[in-house]
Design an enzyme around this catalytic site. Sequence first.
Site, PDB file in Angstrom:
ATOM      1  N   ARG A 245       0.767  -1.257   0.214  1.00  0.00           N
ATOM      2  CA  ARG A 245      -0.362   0.174  -0.122  1.00  0.00           C
ATOM      3  C   ARG A 245       1.190   0.895  -0.686  1.00  0.00           C
ATOM      4  O   ARG A 245       1.894   1.400   0.868  1.00  0.00           O
ATOM      5  CB  ARG A 245      -1.019   0.379   1.176  1.00  0.00           C
ATOM      6  CG  ARG A 245      -2.289  -0.616   1.440  1.00  0.00           C
ATOM      7  CD  ARG A 245      -2.986  -0.757   1.947  1.00  0.00           C
ATOM      8  NE  ARG A 245      -4.001  -2.250   2.221  1.00  0.00           N
ATOM      9  CZ  ARG A 245      -4.504  -2.234   3.456  1.00  0.00           C
ATOM     10  NH1 ARG A 245      -5.208  -1.438   4.549  1.00  0.00           N
ATOM     11  NH2 ARG A 245      -5.722  -3.592   3.650  1.00  0.00           N
ATOM     12  N   ARG A 260       2.490   1.337  10.247  1.00  0.00           N
ATOM     13  CA  ARG A 260       1.920   2.183   9.035  1.00  0.00           C
ATOM     14  C   ARG A 260       3.326   1.610   8.305  1.00  0.00           C
ATOM     15  O   ARG A 260       4.048   3.225   8.681  1.00  0.00           O
ATOM     16  CB  ARG A 260       1.938   3.505   9.183  1.00  0.00           C
ATOM     17  CG  ARG A 260       0.375   3.596   7.687  1.00  0.00           C
ATOM     18  CD  ARG A 260       0.040   5.255   7.867  1.00  0.00           C
ATOM     19  NE  ARG A 260      -0.854   4.687   9.255  1.00  0.00           N
ATOM     20  CZ  ARG A 260      -2.231   4.481   9.264  1.00  0.00           C
ATOM     21  NH1 ARG A 260      -2.317   4.180   8.169  1.00  0.00           N
ATOM     22  NH2 ARG A 260      -2.477   5.189  10.349  1.00  0.00           N
ATOM     23  N   GLU A 332      -6.082  -0.789  15.855  1.00  0.00           N
ATOM     24  CA  GLU A 332      -6.888  -1.214  14.520  1.00  0.00           C
ATOM     25  C   GLU A 332      -5.925  -2.818  14.904  1.00  0.00           C
ATOM     26  O   GLU A 332      -4.553  -2.940  14.230  1.00  0.00           O
ATOM     27  CB  GLU A 332      -6.947  -0.686  13.353  1.00  0.00           C
ATOM     28  CG  GLU A 332      -8.256  -1.960  12.462  1.00  0.00           C
ATOM     29  CD  GLU A 332      -8.115  -1.679  11.221  1.00  0.00           C
ATOM     30  OE1 GLU A 332      -8.517  -2.134  10.119  1.00  0.00           O
ATOM     31  OE2 GLU A 332      -8.920  -0.308  11.181  1.00  0.00           O
ATOM     32  N   SER A 335     -10.438  -6.333  11.036  1.00  0.00           N
ATOM     33  CA  SER A 335     -11.155  -5.929  10.818  1.00  0.00           C
ATOM     34  C   SER A 335     -12.532  -6.683  10.221  1.00  0.00           C
ATOM     35  O   SER A 335     -11.706  -7.994   9.425  1.00  0.00           O
ATOM     36  CB  SER A 335     -11.191  -4.984   9.351  1.00  0.00           C
ATOM     37  OG  SER A 335     -10.918  -4.934   8.332  1.00  0.00           O
ATOM     38  N   ARG A 372       0.661  -6.414  12.413  1.00  0.00           N
ATOM     39  CA  ARG A 372      -0.133  -5.220  13.516  1.00  0.00           C
ATOM     40  C   ARG A 372       0.330  -6.003  14.297  1.00  0.00           C
ATOM     41  O   ARG A 372       0.325  -5.442  15.968  1.00  0.00           O
ATOM     42  CB  ARG A 372      -0.949  -4.657  13.310  1.00  0.00           C
ATOM     43  CG  ARG A 372      -0.522  -3.642  12.564  1.00  0.00           C
ATOM     44  CD  ARG A 372      -1.365  -3.250  12.229  1.00  0.00           C
ATOM     45  NE  ARG A 372      -1.493  -1.833  11.272  1.00  0.00           N
ATOM     46  CZ  ARG A 372      -2.384  -0.371  11.470  1.00  0.00           C
ATOM     47  NH1 ARG A 372      -3.630  -0.855  11.412  1.00  0.00           N
ATOM     48  NH2 ARG A 372      -1.975   0.961  10.592  1.00  0.00           N
TER      49      ARG A 372
END
Length: 400
Positions: A245, A260, A332, A335, A372
């Site tokens: 990403r 990140r 987070e 999800s 993560r």
Amino acid sequence: MIDAHAARANPDDFRRKLARKGAAEAFDEWLAADGRWRELVPRVDDLRARTKLKGKPTPEQLEELRGVKDQLQVAERELAEAEAAREEALAQVPNPPDDSAPDGFTDEDAVELRRVGEPVELAEAKEHTEVGRFDMERAARLSGARFGYLIGDTALVALALYRFAIDVAVRNGHVPMLPPVLVREEAMYGTGFFPTDRSNIYAIESDELYLTGTSEVGLAGLHMGEILDAAELPLRYTAFSTNFRREAGAAGKDTRGMFRVHQFNKVELFAFVEPSASPEEHERLVGIEEEILQALGLPYRVVNVAAGDLGAPAVKKYDIEGWFPFQQRYRELTSASNTTDFQARRLGVRYRGESGGPQPVHTLNGTATTDRTLLAILENFQGDVPDVLRQYGAPATVTR
């Protein structure tokens, strides 16, 4: 994409729901473009019918036919332009959120549903880079900012984590696979990452391929263009992949450590189900994610994501946020999203039931684990490794 027939039949309800995603204007633009296209279709059909003469035409009929053909050429051009505008407008309309998704547009508007485990309070909490072995500086020389090496024991714990998550998914009925991470544009469009998230996707322009930011793309595209039998459903998959990403718009956010980054690993969960089964399947996916975190002993909370913070394909999403002692907050980790028939319509994935013609399936996706989770393990346990990972080759303690 949305169900055009349903949207035309009940535009006020669609507009109300889409306003909660900030997309009411996009919906109205599509309605206008759709209306223009629908006006032109019968005109073109009528002109085409008038070009078909029976028997030998008279000179007058030939003269009239030439005029009709000129009109048809203009009308067909207008119809093609209207259809292109309609399709372009439709691509901008997201999936309307479920009414059970809370109002709001930021992560602060999410509603907490439950907490599991007590947040760890440490006298001298260390960040994951101080516990595990990472090399950001050498990675930056190699690849630029927001890349990192995982080295030694840290790499072994990461590999054990991925395999553990896959085993849990398989025990819960998901078929494991290793999917492609380079895909064509139609796969990115079909899953809803294009056009809205294009800025975050790495492109290989010379080959017209794109690096995926999640194996959701490969799993959703597995049955692209197929008609499934209802007896096959549900179809459940899990996949490990390295993901990419660009993190466009993330300048200045989470610049410390590995939280990140541009390249990361993830184990994904995915399901194709009949429409009536998707709400229950959504809860089921969250249950798998919680099973993994509870086995690892990580404190976490589950939140219902706000409607305006949902991605284009999702009608509802649960985030599971793990506790990070160094940051003193929940962040987070995983999800789970219900995308109903949005992706299936774009990808052409349908199923045939006992009666009626083929109709779109519902698709759902979830995160079994990511890097993560490794960071949360390092920060919460300060180097100790959960017992459940040791059978997969992880050491008892991480050394640097």
